[in-house]
Write a protein that holds these residues in place. Structure first.
Motif, PDB file in Angstrom:
ATOM      1  N   THR A   1      27.810  54.798  -3.916  1.00 48.03           N
ATOM      2  CA  THR A   1      26.773  55.818  -3.887  1.00 48.03           C
ATOM      3  C   THR A   1      27.038  56.786  -5.032  1.00 48.03           C
ATOM      4  OG1 THR A   1      28.041  57.196  -2.356  1.00 48.03           O
ATOM      5  CG2 THR A   1      26.457  55.682  -1.379  1.00 48.03           C
ATOM      6  N   SER A   2      26.059  57.598  -5.326  1.00 45.00           N
ATOM      7  CA  SER A   2      26.181  58.554  -6.425  1.00 45.00           C
ATOM      8  C   SER A   2      25.889  59.964  -5.913  1.00 45.00           C
ATOM      9  CB  SER A   2      25.199  58.187  -7.546  1.00 45.00           C
ATOM     10  OG  SER A   2      25.487  56.917  -8.048  1.00 45.00           O
ATOM     11  N   PRO A   3      26.855  60.587  -5.249  1.00 43.34           N
ATOM     12  CA  PRO A   3      26.614  61.954  -4.775  1.00 43.34           C
ATOM     13  C   PRO A   3      26.535  62.916  -5.955  1.00 43.34           C
ATOM     14  CG  PRO A   3      28.896  61.339  -4.401  1.00 43.34           C
ATOM     15  CD  PRO A   3      28.197  60.123  -4.934  1.00 43.34           C
ATOM     16  N   ARG A   4      25.688  63.923  -5.805  1.00 46.47           N
ATOM     17  CA  ARG A   4      25.478  64.902  -6.870  1.00 46.47           C
ATOM     18  C   ARG A   4      25.776  66.308  -6.370  1.00 46.47           C
ATOM     19  NH1 ARG A   4      26.035  61.078  -9.391  1.00 46.47           N
ATOM     20  NH2 ARG A   4      24.466  59.815 -10.373  1.00 46.47           N
ATOM     21  N   PRO A   5      26.113  67.208  -7.281  1.00 46.24           N
ATOM     22  CA  PRO A   5      26.340  68.597  -6.861  1.00 46.24           C
ATOM     23  C   PRO A   5      25.080  69.186  -6.253  1.00 46.24           C
ATOM     24  CG  PRO A   5      27.077  68.264  -9.120  1.00 46.24           C
ATOM     25  CD  PRO A   5      26.333  67.024  -8.714  1.00 46.24           C
ATOM     26  N   GLN A   6      25.266  70.029  -5.268  1.00 47.42           N
ATOM     27  CA  GLN A   6      24.143  70.666  -4.593  1.00 47.42           C
ATOM     28  C   GLN A   6      23.379  71.598  -5.539  1.00 47.42           C
ATOM     29  OE1 GLN A   6      25.244  72.413  -0.888  1.00 47.42           O
ATOM     30  NE2 GLN A   6      23.221  73.200  -0.478  1.00 47.42           N
ATOM     31  N   GLU A   7      24.062  72.148  -6.512  1.00 44.05           N
ATOM     32  CA  GLU A   7      23.427  73.045  -7.471  1.00 44.05           C
ATOM     33  C   GLU A   7      23.841  72.640  -8.887  1.00 44.05           C
ATOM     34  OE1 GLU A   7      27.357  74.099  -6.403  1.00 44.05           O
ATOM     35  OE2 GLU A   7      25.696  74.411  -5.042  1.00 44.05           O
ATOM     36  N   ASP A   8      23.107  73.114  -9.882  1.00 40.61           N
ATOM     37  CA  ASP A   8      23.451  72.813 -11.268  1.00 40.61           C
ATOM     38  C   ASP A   8      24.769  73.488 -11.620  1.00 40.61           C
ATOM     39  OD1 ASP A   8      21.192  71.306 -11.741  1.00 40.61           O
ATOM     40  OD2 ASP A   8      20.017  73.036 -12.386  1.00 40.61           O
ATOM     41  N   LEU A   9      25.623  72.722 -12.278  1.00 40.26           N
ATOM     42  CA  LEU A   9      26.937  73.248 -12.637  1.00 40.26           C
ATOM     43  C   LEU A   9      27.169  73.067 -14.127  1.00 40.26           C
ATOM     44  CD1 LEU A   9      28.909  71.668  -9.675  1.00 40.26           C
ATOM     45  CD2 LEU A   9      28.167  74.036  -9.875  1.00 40.26           C
ATOM     46  N   GLY A  10      27.929  73.959 -14.694  1.00 42.23           N
ATOM     47  CA  GLY A  10      28.256  73.858 -16.107  1.00 42.23           C
ATOM     48  C   GLY A  10      29.696  73.426 -16.303  1.00 42.23           C
ATOM     49  N   TRP A  11      30.220  73.826 -17.413  1.00 41.44           N
ATOM     50  CA  TRP A  11      31.602  73.508 -17.736  1.00 41.44           C
ATOM     51  C   TRP A  11      32.530  74.416 -16.943  1.00 41.44           C
ATOM     52  CZ3 TRP A  11      32.018  72.654 -23.716  1.00 41.44           C
ATOM     53  CH2 TRP A  11      31.131  71.643 -24.090  1.00 41.44           C
ATOM     54  N   ILE A  12      33.793  74.030 -16.909  1.00 45.00           N
ATOM     55  CA  ILE A  12      34.794  74.839 -16.216  1.00 45.00           C
ATOM     56  C   ILE A  12      35.664  75.496 -17.281  1.00 45.00           C
ATOM     57  CG2 ILE A  12      36.651  74.855 -14.509  1.00 45.00           C
ATOM     58  CD1 ILE A  12      35.468  72.211 -13.389  1.00 45.00           C
ATOM     59  N   LEU A  13      35.670  76.813 -17.276  1.00 46.39           N
ATOM     60  CA  LEU A  13      36.443  77.572 -18.263  1.00 46.39           C
ATOM     61  C   LEU A  13      37.939  77.425 -18.021  1.00 46.39           C
ATOM     62  CD1 LEU A  13      34.281  80.810 -18.355  1.00 46.39           C
ATOM     63  CD2 LEU A  13      34.292  78.909 -20.002  1.00 46.39           C
ATOM     64  N   PRO A  14      38.757  77.660 -19.050  1.00 49.97           N
ATOM     65  CA  PRO A  14      40.209  77.574 -18.879  1.00 49.97           C
ATOM     66  C   PRO A  14      40.685  78.482 -17.738  1.00 49.97           C
ATOM     67  CG  PRO A  14      39.652  77.779 -21.194  1.00 49.97           C
ATOM     68  CD  PRO A  14      38.379  77.993 -20.420  1.00 49.97           C
TER      69      PRO A  14
END
Length: 157
Positions: free
Chosen positions: A90-103
């Motif tokens: 299956t291909s679960p997706r994030p519930q909301e739009d997410l960007g990059w993760i900062l250091p």
């Protein structure tokens, strides 16, 4: 009164007991949860993943990712897959739009949908199965595929 008692008896015979699932990380170095509904942890020098797979109440994979590097970390959210030991995925997706993760930052998300049967033999059939969550990321400008392997345990509630 007898018709009511008979109806209750028939209804209870047809109901299968609900099941609870427990997904446990099998990767070397994984730290198991110490309490119910707590995330299991696996990390390396660059990424820390805290995961709770909950196919019944949350019907999601709860994922916290921490970027341990000094550069931004990019998760390829649209390419995450959960593979089953029977070869399906299956291909679960994030519930909301997410960007990059900062250091040094942590990003928490619910990957949906992820649901399994709640009762009876269909649920029991998952006992002892294995699942693998694949999370592609770009870490330190290099493509990496993080694989989180789980063993499944099913028990009646």
């Amino acid at each position: 009164m007898k018709p009511l008692a008979l109806a209750v008896l028939l209804a209870s015979v047809g109901c299968a007991a609900p099941r609870a699932y427990a997904f446990h990380l099998e990767n070397a170095g994984a730290r198991p949860a110490t309490k119910p509904n707590q995330r299991e942890v696996l990390d390396d020098a660059d990424v820390r993943a805290e995961i709770l797979v909950d196919p019944t109440s949350a019907r999601a994979i709860l994922l916290d990712l921490t970027n341990k590097t000094d550069q931004v970390l990019q998760v390829e959210w649209a390419n995450i897959t959960m593979k089953r030991s029977d070869g399906t995925s299956t291909s679960p997706r994030p519930q909301e739009d997410l960007g990059w993760i900062l250091p040094g930052a942590t990003l928490s998300t619910r990957l949906i949908p992820f649901a399994l049967p709640l009762t009876g033999g269909d649920a029991d059939g998952y006992q002892g199965n294995h699942f693998e969550l694949e999370v592609p990321m770009i870490v330190r400008r290099e493509q990496r595929l993080y694989r989180y392997s789980f063993a499944v345990h099913v028990r009646p509630l």
